[in-house]
Design a protein around this motif. Structure first.
Motif, mmCIF file in Angstrom:
data_model
loop_
_atom_site.group_PDB
_atom_site.id
_atom_site.type_symbol
_atom_site.label_atom_id
_atom_site.label_comp_id
_atom_site.label_asym_id
_atom_site.label_seq_id
_atom_site.Cartn_x
_atom_site.Cartn_y
_atom_site.Cartn_z
ATOM 1 N N THR A 124 48.628 34.178 31.524
ATOM 2 C CA THR A 124 47.392 33.841 32.238
ATOM 3 C C THR A 124 46.968 32.398 31.960
ATOM 4 O O THR A 124 46.956 31.959 30.807
ATOM 5 C CB THR A 124 46.258 34.800 31.836
ATOM 6 O OG1 THR A 124 46.630 36.123 32.217
ATOM 7 C CG2 THR A 124 44.947 34.425 32.509
ATOM 8 N N GLU A 136 36.353 43.272 38.560
ATOM 9 C CA GLU A 136 36.944 43.622 37.274
ATOM 10 C C GLU A 136 38.094 42.710 36.905
ATOM 11 O O GLU A 136 38.363 42.482 35.721
ATOM 12 C CB GLU A 136 37.414 45.080 37.294
ATOM 13 C CG GLU A 136 36.265 46.079 37.394
ATOM 14 C CD GLU A 136 36.749 47.515 37.324
ATOM 15 O OE1 GLU A 136 37.976 47.719 37.150
ATOM 16 O OE2 GLU A 136 35.911 48.413 37.439
ATOM 17 N N LYS A 137 38.818 42.207 37.909
ATOM 18 C CA LYS A 137 39.910 41.286 37.615
ATOM 19 C C LYS A 137 40.205 40.407 38.827
ATOM 20 O O LYS A 137 39.825 40.734 39.958
ATOM 21 C CB LYS A 137 41.164 42.037 37.178
ATOM 22 C CG LYS A 137 41.876 42.786 38.285
ATOM 23 C CD LYS A 137 43.196 43.368 37.745
ATOM 24 C CE LYS A 137 43.964 44.065 38.867
ATOM 25 N NZ LYS A 137 45.261 44.589 38.405
ATOM 26 N N ILE A 159 41.499 44.066 45.335
ATOM 27 C CA ILE A 159 42.233 43.000 44.657
ATOM 28 C C ILE A 159 43.418 42.596 45.531
ATOM 29 O O ILE A 159 44.236 43.441 45.913
ATOM 30 C CB ILE A 159 42.732 43.459 43.271
ATOM 31 C CG1 ILE A 159 41.551 43.952 42.418
ATOM 32 C CG2 ILE A 159 43.469 42.328 42.576
ATOM 33 C CD1 ILE A 159 40.493 42.920 42.156
ATOM 34 N N LEU A 179 32.987 38.542 35.427
ATOM 35 C CA LEU A 179 33.775 37.882 36.452
ATOM 36 C C LEU A 179 33.094 38.090 37.791
ATOM 37 O O LEU A 179 32.627 39.193 38.093
ATOM 38 C CB LEU A 179 35.197 38.452 36.514
ATOM 39 C CG LEU A 179 36.114 38.229 35.313
ATOM 40 C CD1 LEU A 179 37.454 38.919 35.559
ATOM 41 C CD2 LEU A 179 36.325 36.745 35.052
ATOM 42 N N SER A 238 43.561 37.882 40.390
ATOM 43 C CA SER A 238 44.993 37.638 40.234
ATOM 44 C C SER A 238 45.354 36.191 40.538
ATOM 45 O O SER A 238 44.543 35.425 41.083
ATOM 46 C CB SER A 238 45.779 38.570 41.160
ATOM 47 O OG SER A 238 45.549 39.917 40.816
ATOM 48 N N THR A 287 32.607 32.606 36.194
ATOM 49 C CA THR A 287 32.084 33.337 35.051
ATOM 50 C C THR A 287 30.878 32.580 34.515
ATOM 51 O O THR A 287 30.644 31.426 34.892
ATOM 52 C CB THR A 287 33.164 33.519 33.960
ATOM 53 O OG1 THR A 287 32.684 34.411 32.957
ATOM 54 C CG2 THR A 287 33.540 32.186 33.324
ATOM 55 N N GLU A 291 46.852 37.055 35.487
ATOM 56 C CA GLU A 291 45.620 37.631 36.010
ATOM 57 C C GLU A 291 44.584 37.661 34.899
ATOM 58 O O GLU A 291 44.921 37.671 33.704
ATOM 59 C CB GLU A 291 45.859 39.037 36.573
ATOM 60 C CG GLU A 291 46.361 40.052 35.586
ATOM 61 C CD GLU A 291 46.586 41.427 36.218
ATOM 62 O OE1 GLU A 291 46.657 41.514 37.451
ATOM 63 O OE2 GLU A 291 46.697 42.402 35.461
ATOM 64 N N VAL A 292 43.319 37.655 35.283
ATOM 65 C CA VAL A 292 42.238 37.677 34.309
ATOM 66 C C VAL A 292 41.384 38.904 34.558
ATOM 67 O O VAL A 292 41.066 39.236 35.707
ATOM 68 C CB VAL A 292 41.403 36.372 34.374
ATOM 69 C CG1 VAL A 292 40.786 36.157 35.761
ATOM 70 C CG2 VAL A 292 40.314 36.367 33.314
ATOM 71 N N LYS A 293 41.039 39.591 33.468
ATOM 72 C CA LYS A 293 40.224 40.800 33.549
ATOM 73 C C LYS A 293 38.903 40.566 32.844
ATOM 74 O O LYS A 293 38.783 39.717 31.954
ATOM 75 C CB LYS A 293 40.947 41.989 32.912
ATOM 76 C CG LYS A 293 42.303 42.322 33.501
ATOM 77 C CD LYS A 293 42.863 43.578 32.845
ATOM 78 C CE LYS A 293 44.289 43.853 33.278
ATOM 79 N NZ LYS A 293 45.250 42.884 32.732
ATOM 80 N N GLN A 294 37.928 41.357 33.224
ATOM 81 C CA GLN A 294 36.623 41.298 32.568
ATOM 82 C C GLN A 294 36.791 41.565 31.075
ATOM 83 O O GLN A 294 37.555 42.447 30.670
ATOM 84 C CB GLN A 294 35.689 42.347 33.190
ATOM 85 C CG GLN A 294 34.243 42.189 32.788
ATOM 86 C CD GLN A 294 33.356 43.165 33.549
ATOM 87 O OE1 GLN A 294 33.783 43.753 34.532
ATOM 88 N NE2 GLN A 294 32.138 43.326 33.101
ATOM 89 N N ASP A 328 38.302 39.645 28.973
ATOM 90 C CA ASP A 328 39.483 39.000 28.397
ATOM 91 C C ASP A 328 39.064 37.890 27.435
ATOM 92 O O ASP A 328 38.037 37.223 27.628
ATOM 93 C CB ASP A 328 40.351 38.382 29.508
ATOM 94 C CG ASP A 328 41.377 39.360 30.050
ATOM 95 O OD1 ASP A 328 41.427 40.502 29.545
ATOM 96 O OD2 ASP A 328 42.124 38.982 30.981
#
Length: 702
Positions: A300, A358-359, A3, A346, A361, A368, A325-328, A330
């Motif tokens: 986010t 997984e995420k 990341i 993601l 930033s 997706t 940031e975005v996470k799986q 979310d």
């Protein structure tokens, strides 16, 4: 996958004319970084970027394709774009999320028409931009002429970072930022580093000093350092160049051979160390007026800049993380409809290849699958965050076609496919015209249309036919006329009876009230299709009961919805109903509606009826030397020239042209200007059709 923070993510768009080498450069950069084992080629139809069947068939990019590479602890997101302006929607979407633009120029041709057209968009967005002169090892390459063409395009802010030479029979690149010479073997790849040859040192020093001055110009502290020392070190120069790029006042120029892997590593190093990141750019303002900061610790927000439909995957939504940031898994809110989307998966996308993450930033680009409520231009955000990212403004369509399925059983299937094509490319618009009774497809040009047709056949299995759409004419009158009509019908029991006397006249805004009538009431009807119907109740003595007058008005409106000349909408007429008769038993609403319709139609045909045609304002941008041919063609299209202005390197011609004369104009303009002309249109007004054309139209019933 690692990341990266916002300072170590660089988002670059590869733009340039058709066949300039953008896709090959992207492939070479992936190979240099070790992300692909073998380099594909456009000719062999095996590049990571051009993976769609239609792209491989045409050997050209049609879609903007996100890729990524990693180089010396930086992540470079690359979006490879088409080189033809028929696919300008893909380029506009990419511009919106790129932090820097890499404009690729073919060393054999220099700046081409496609480069010029795309540069107009780059310049409008004021994106940091660098130029890459490609194919320097070609026998027909002319670096100096290519650089001169860049200067002609962007001005003296174009500055050489590199230039090519042949030394000892080998292809070399002299870098005046690092003051080194890179010498390549026949297969390219990693070069040998050498001192600059003695016969080139004066040239290199001169270019180095020019670069130092350009770098110093963009920062007061650097300018003071330069005055104090008479020089800047490499780090100071990088800082000055970056600031100049951010100010849209320095355009660094590199040279490479993408095909033979010469100079791509150095280019990636410059992108890493100098080209601005998302965090370096000026913060955006949301629709709500809030500042969107590219920071991980901010709320986010994701901007959906592209939608793609893949046969085996369904809908793929590409996004840029604007903040946070975005996470799986979310859950984010769509700012347009306030629906909640769950991002179950993601990905980092490299063409058709997906790498799960997984995420992601702030500043990064990802994708997706299978969002339910989200389309291109939407914002996904932390629930209740006051963020809506300003949408992409796509260019207006340039051509219109009536579209139908060859097999009528495929009409529903065709409609669904066209909706998907619009979602995937918003410059494709679909609208059913109730007036024309046709489904109208609008797009950017004939090549764009051919691609749409090919996609309908190959992806959706639909054969479609495209025809010239009808023209939405209007009908009106030029003088007054007075008529009457008696409707009488008897068939046992109560019959139908209504008699209406009326006068009609042309109407215009501000005209005085009619004379010679006892006006007892007035209705002013604004018509859905433009213009008005002014309806006067001038009945004296109760010869027509007031309760029947709405039916009289309705009868007149029904005729105006399907005009007597060609069936087009009628407009701008006033009606005075001044006499009539009714029957105590047989009169009713339907009787007076029928009588009024017949009386109105008869009066219309006696009142010197006239067709009106839609006229568009047309703006054509062409190089000055091509104006004569363009003007001659416009005059053949019944255009009225309104004026001409200088528009940078172009001349801008403004004209008014009947829509009926604009059919296939995109193709004609491209032909007579060798693709160097562009145009835009918008509806202006309706004007009288010439008598000879009206005669033809009324005979054919068009």
């Amino acid at each position: 996958m690692k990341i990266y923070d916002d300072k170590h993510i660089k988002n670059v768009a590869f733009v340039g004319a058709h066949k300039s080498g953008k896709t090959t450069l992207a492939e070479t950069m992936l190979f240099e970084a070790g992300l692909v084992k073998r380099r594909g080629s456009v000719e062999n139809k095996n590049t990571v970027s051009d993976y769609h069947e239609i792209e491989q068939e045409r050997e050209t990019s049609i879609f903007a394709t996100p890729l990524h590479t990693e180089w010396r602890n930086y992540k470079i997101n690359i979006i490879d774009t088409p080189g033809l302006d028929d696919f300008i929607g893909e380029i506009a979407s990419t511009m919106r999320v790129a932090d820097s633009i890499v404009t690729v120029v073919n060393a054999q041709h220099g700046v081409e028409v496609g480069t010029e057209i795309i540069w107009n968009y780059v310049d409008r967005f004021s994106k940091p931009t660098l130029f890459v002169i490609n194919q320097i090892d070609s026998l027909k390459a002319d670096f100096n002429e290519s650089f001169k063409s860049i200067v002609d395009l962007v001005g003296n802010n174009a500055v050489k970072i590199q230039y090519p030479i042949i030394d000892g029979g080998a292809q070399c690149i002299i870098d005046v930022l690092k003051m080194k010479m890179y010498k390549f073997g026949p297969e390219g790849g990693r070069p040998e580093k050498h001192q600059i040859p003695s016969d080139q040192i004066d040239i290199a020093n001169k270019l180095h000093n020019e670069l130092v001055e350009k770098a110093a110009e963009n920062d007061e502290d650097l300018m003071e350092l330069y005055f104090d020392k008479g020089e800047l070190n490499e780090d100071e120069m990088r800082e000055g160049i970056k600031k100049g790029m951010l100010n849209h006042e320095i355009f660094p120029v590199f040279c490479i051979s993408a095909l033979n892997d010469m100079g791509s590593g150095r280019l990636m190093g410059f992108i890493d160390n100098v080209a601005p990141s998302a965090a370096d750019l000026k913060p955006e303002q949301s629709v709500e007026g809030e500042t969107i900061e590219c920071k991980v610790d901010a709320p986010t927000s994701l901007f959906i800049f592209k939608t793609l439909y893949e046969p085996n995957l369904g809908q793929i939504s590409f996004f840029k993380v604007k903040s946070g940031e975005v996470k799986q898994n979310d859950k984010l809110e769509n700012s347009r409809n306030e629906e909640i989307e769950i991002l179950n998966q993601l990905y980092i996308m490299d063409g058709k290849n997906r790498e799960p993450v997984e995420k992601l930033s702030a500043g990064d680009i990802g994708a997706t699958l299978k969002l339910k409520y989200t389309e291109t231009n939407d914002t996904l955000r932390t629930k209740d965050a006051n963020i809506t990212i300003k949408p992409i403004k796509y260019p207006d369509p340039r051509i219109r076609k009536c579209v139908n399925a060859v097999d009528k059983n495929d009409e529903e299937k065709l409609n669904e496919a066209l909706k998907r094509l619009h979602s995937q490319d918003p410059t494709v618009t679909i609208q059913y015209s109730t007036e024309l009774k046709q489904q109208i497809l609008s797009c950017q040009g004939e090549l764009h249309l051919a691609t749409i047709n090919s996609m309908l056949q190959k992806i959706y299995g639909i054969k479609a036919k495209f025809e010239q759409p009808r023209i939405a004419y209007r009908e009106t009158i030029q003088r007054s006329a007075t008529t009457s009509y008696k409707h009488k019908k008897q068939s046992g029991g109560s019959g139908q009876f209504g008699e209406v006397h009326l006068k009609i006249e042309p109407w215009f805004e501000g005209m005085p009230e009619p004379e010679g009538f006892n006006i007892r009431g007035k209705d002013e009807v604004s018509l859905d299709w433009g213009g008005k119907l002014i309806f006067y109740n001038c009945i004296v003595g109760g010869v027509i009961d007031t309760r029947y007058l709405p039916s009289v008005l309705k009868g007149c409106l029904e005729v105006m919805e399907e005009g007597p000349l060609t069936g087009s909408y009628a407009r701008d007429i006033r009606v005075m109903v001044f006499d009539g008769k009714m029957h105590s038993v047989d009169s009713n609403d339907i009787s007076f509606k029928i009588a009024a319709a017949h009386a109105f139609k008869a009066a219309f045909l006696q009142a010197k009826p006239k067709l009106l045609e839609p006229v568009h304002e047309l703006t054509v941008k062409v190089p000055e030397e091509l104006m004569g041919n363009v003007m001659t063609d416009l005059q053949s299209r019944r255009a009225i020239i309104l004026g001409m202005d200088s528009d940078g390197r172009y001349q801008s011609i403004k004209a008014k042209t009947p829509l009926a004369e604009m059919y296939r104009y995109s193709t004609t303009l491209r032909s007579i200007t060798q693709g160097r002309g562009s145009f835009s249109t918008k509806f202006s007004n309706f004007e009288l059709v010439p008598n000879n054309i009206q005669d033809t139209l009324t005979k054919t019933g068009s």
